[in-house]
Design a protein around this motif. Structure first.
Motif, PDB file in Angstrom:
ATOM      1  N   TYR A   9       0.828  -1.196   0.000  1.00 39.71           N
ATOM      2  CA  TYR A   9       0.000   0.000   0.000  1.00 39.71           C
ATOM      3  C   TYR A   9       0.867   1.251   0.000  1.00 39.71           C
ATOM      4  O   TYR A   9       0.511   2.272  -0.602  1.00 39.71           O
ATOM      5  CB  TYR A   9      -0.973  -0.002   1.186  1.00 39.71           C
ATOM      6  N   GLN A  10       2.047   1.183   0.667  1.00 39.31           N
ATOM      7  CA  GLN A  10       2.963   2.319   0.679  1.00 39.31           C
ATOM      8  C   GLN A  10       3.512   2.582  -0.720  1.00 39.31           C
ATOM      9  O   GLN A  10       3.689   3.732  -1.122  1.00 39.31           O
ATOM     10  CB  GLN A  10       4.106   2.065   1.661  1.00 39.31           C
ATOM     11  N   SER A  42      -0.897  -3.566 -10.411  1.00 39.61           N
ATOM     12  CA  SER A  42      -0.848  -5.029 -10.250  1.00 39.61           C
ATOM     13  C   SER A  42      -0.939  -5.434  -8.788  1.00 39.61           C
ATOM     14  O   SER A  42      -0.149  -6.251  -8.281  1.00 39.61           O
ATOM     15  CB  SER A  42       0.444  -5.587 -10.877  1.00 39.61           C
ATOM     16  N   VAL A  43      -1.903  -4.848  -8.085  1.00 39.88           N
ATOM     17  CA  VAL A  43      -2.157  -5.177  -6.685  1.00 39.88           C
ATOM     18  C   VAL A  43      -3.649  -5.455  -6.519  1.00 39.88           C
ATOM     19  O   VAL A  43      -4.446  -5.253  -7.433  1.00 39.88           O
ATOM     20  CB  VAL A  43      -1.727  -4.026  -5.736  1.00 39.88           C
ATOM     21  N   SER A  44      -4.034  -5.903  -5.331  1.00 44.39           N
ATOM     22  CA  SER A  44      -5.439  -6.166  -5.054  1.00 44.39           C
ATOM     23  C   SER A  44      -6.180  -4.869  -4.735  1.00 44.39           C
ATOM     24  O   SER A  44      -5.562  -3.850  -4.387  1.00 44.39           O
ATOM     25  CB  SER A  44      -5.581  -7.128  -3.861  1.00 44.39           C
ATOM     26  N   ARG A  45      -7.492  -4.909  -4.836  1.00 43.90           N
ATOM     27  CA  ARG A  45      -8.291  -3.729  -4.497  1.00 43.90           C
ATOM     28  C   ARG A  45      -8.181  -3.368  -3.014  1.00 43.90           C
ATOM     29  O   ARG A  45      -8.163  -2.179  -2.682  1.00 43.90           O
ATOM     30  CB  ARG A  45      -9.749  -3.943  -4.917  1.00 43.90           C
ATOM     31  N   ARG A  49      -7.297   0.223  -1.539  1.00 40.22           N
ATOM     32  CA  ARG A  49      -8.125   0.862  -0.504  1.00 40.22           C
ATOM     33  C   ARG A  49      -7.241   1.382   0.631  1.00 40.22           C
ATOM     34  O   ARG A  49      -7.439   2.505   1.120  1.00 40.22           O
ATOM     35  CB  ARG A  49      -9.137  -0.149   0.019  1.00 40.22           C
ATOM     36  N   GLU A  50      -6.269   0.583   1.058  1.00 39.18           N
ATOM     37  CA  GLU A  50      -5.361   1.031   2.116  1.00 39.18           C
ATOM     38  C   GLU A  50      -4.565   2.258   1.671  1.00 39.18           C
ATOM     39  O   GLU A  50      -4.368   3.202   2.448  1.00 39.18           O
ATOM     40  CB  GLU A  50      -4.401  -0.098   2.510  1.00 39.18           C
TER      41      GLU A  50
END
Length: 250
Positions: A9-10, A42-45, A49-50
């Protein structure tokens, strides 16, 4: 000394921050939606969100009714939003892995005394006000007792560390506080299913019930952080409604 790996997330929050600096995301413009950002990075939702919550806390973006998230400040005007440590989704993912296996191991060695302690903790959880410190403490004690029941100090130390992160990481604290504010609290019935599996000494079922419980926590967090945006929208609507009513009755 090796530097600590940047969290997903960072990385997303930093990339968007850099995009604001470079003019890709200009102040006053709308950010792409979660799905688009998830594909871009290329990450999850949940990771997106984070990152969005980190940017909101950092004062770079804000939610606007029916429209999405908008850039409201440049990084030079606010503190670095990426320095908020572990988010709730990343933390719960780790808990699913470690606490699921801890429950499976505990089922093979748990004694009646520990089961009685867990029963008492369930009673404490059920009798406490849902959003009270007592309820939160009972939830923590429940999970740590299962980790300790494995008889493996490494397992119990890791699980305790994850709970400490939940209570100390600013981003995680913010997200869980929002969940509680939206009425999401520990589910006693789900915890009771875990105890039943432990009492039956069913390792596979103990793993499953623990993982199912924590996956529902993920679902709750997703709903709570989405509600956080909607709540702001409702506040704006109520404010506008009040102004209209005042004009009509003047």
């Amino acid at each position: 000394m090796k530097q600590r790996t940047e969290k997903l997330y960072q990385r997303v929050a930093s990339a968007i921050t850099e995009g604001i600096v470079q003019g890709r995301y200009r102040v006053g413009t709308r950010l792409p939606g979660e799905r688009e950002l998830a594909e871009d990075f290329s990450v999850s939702r949940p990771t997106v969100r984070e990152a969005m919550i980190a940017l909101e806390i950092g004062g770079l973006v804000e939610a606007r009714h029916g429209s999405g998230l908008y850039v409201i400040a440049s990084p030079t005007d606010v503190a670095n939003p990426a320095e908020l440590d572990v988010g709730a989704f990343e933390l719960i993912e780790a808990r699913i892995l470690f606490e699921g296996e801890a429950a499976a191991v505990a089922a093979t060695v748990i004694d009646d005394e520990t089961l009685a302690i867990l029963d008492g903790t369930l009673e404490d959880m059920a009798s406490a006000l849902p959003d009270s410190p007592e309820a939160m403490d009972a939830d923590r004690r429940f999970h740590l007792s299962i980790a300790e029941a494995t008889g493996n100090t490494v397992i119990s130390t890791v699980v305790e560390m994850l709970w400490n992160l939940r209570e100390q990481s600013p981003l995680s604290v913010h997200m869980f506080a929002e969940a509680r504010r939206e009425g999401i609290h520990p589910r006693v019935d789900e915890h009771r299913l875990i105890v039943e599996a432990l009492r039956a000494r069913d390792s596979a079922q103990a793993r499953k019930t623990m993982r199912d419980h924590l996956r529902r926590v993920v679902d709750d967090m997703l709903a709570a952080t989405e509600v956080e945006v909607l709540e702001r929208a409702r506040s704006e609507i109520e404010s506008q409604r009040g102004k209209v009513t005042q004009r009509l009755t003047a």
